[in-house]
Enzyme design. Sequence first.
Site, short mmCIF file in Angstrom:
data_model
loop_
_atom_site.label_atom_id
_atom_site.label_comp_id
_atom_site.label_asym_id
_atom_site.label_seq_id
_atom_site.Cartn_x
_atom_site.Cartn_y
_atom_site.Cartn_z
N ARG A 179 0.70 -35.14 -13.64
CA ARG A 179 1.83 -34.19 -14.36
C ARG A 179 3.18 -34.48 -14.46
NH1 ARG A 179 4.43 -29.27 -13.23
NH2 ARG A 179 4.81 -27.86 -15.18
N SER A 248 -5.05 -24.33 -19.53
CA SER A 248 -4.21 -23.27 -19.37
C SER A 248 -5.30 -21.61 -19.46
CB SER A 248 -3.30 -23.23 -18.72
OG SER A 248 -2.39 -24.72 -19.03
N LYS A 277 6.45 -23.73 -11.54
CA LYS A 277 6.10 -23.38 -13.16
C LYS A 277 6.95 -22.25 -13.25
CE LYS A 277 3.82 -23.77 -17.15
NZ LYS A 277 3.92 -24.84 -17.93
#
Length: 351
Positions: A179, A248, A277
């Site tokens: 990521r 998710s 996040k």
Amino acid sequence: MVEPYSQKEQIQQVVYRILDANLDRAREGLRIIEEWCRFGLNNAQLALECKRLRQEVAKWHTSELRAARDTPGDPGTELTHPQEEQRASIKSVLQANFCRIEEALRVLEEYSKLYHPTMAKACKQMRYQVYTLESSLMGHQRHQLLWRSHLYLVTSPHETLLNNVEAALKGGLTLLQYRDKTADDSLRLEQARKLRQLCHIYGALFIVNDRVDVALAVDADGVHLGQQDMPIAVARQLLGSQRLIGLSTTNKEEMQAAIAEGVDYIGVGPVYETPTKVGKAATGLEYVSYAAKNCSIPWFAIGGIDANNINDVIDAGAERVAVVRSLMQAEQPTLVTQYLLSQLNRIKPEF
Ligand SMILES: Cc1ncc(COP(=O)(O)OP(=O)(O)O)c(N)n1
Ligand SMILES: Cc1ncsc1CCOP(=O)(O)O
Ligand SMILES: [Mg+2]
């Protein structure tokens, strides 16, 4: 006096030797794959398909072809590549042998056009059947490893990205997601390729965040998508049925929709607020408990999980967790991986 072979007969002998050698090669390769399906996977259906293909190959191995064999006169028996002497994992063994079978069938197809055109057609068909077998088997392997994976490392950009990941792999990590929300595509591809290679060596699954195109370009095991990313149906069409798709989720509606859409696993969270996040509200442990009771596919609690709170998440019902900072910022990622895994593997008392 024995008449010497005419030139035509000599060529025919060469073709027979090629066919004989490649029939053997294809059968041996199939037997190697079959043994794994049978003893490694306990999968009767895949083992049976290998056996059926082996028997189909054997049907063409006539005494006429066998009689052309000249092992002492074959200069190829001594030729081995160093890569053949050592394999990093079962996956490499399987891939090398699939390659061997497919090459052998291709050789058989071409040379049997000079011998028996029906055999050429049969070999072509078998080659396609082997491709299908390969994709089913590799898909099966991926799913098995996904179900066995309890800790999931999601990477963040890091100067020593590869070292940190390798240290976690050494600690027993079997599932990695690449990521990076900001890298340009050339760096993304370069890093994805290197990570995929590393995972391959350690026999771990390699997933790419957000980008189906990058996942396909580096032959990743799958992709992880968010609610705002490409629709699952489109991703599935692009990736096929054998690669993994994760999604998710932050609530029960998203969870049920994800299962109905046929994803292979889900992320559950953020359980706790996290700087990784920013701006995403925490779901809390309630959603973890809901997942524990209602989720029929593998799910990973994610968001703010570390060595200090992992037991709260486990107590809420989680058997699998995904982490970014806990491992990417660890001084000793191997030890932290081992610790997190030991907590996840701890035997729960049955009430
Ligand atoms: C295992 C796992 N769960 C959740 C996420 C978050 O995905 P998404 O919502 O698409 O957010 P980004 O990661 O793209 O910022 C994840 N990556 N992995
Ligand atoms: C990508 C993502 N999706 C939900 S939480 C999260 C980040 C988790 O990061 P950390 O483990 O550092 O809190
Ligand atoms: Mg995303």
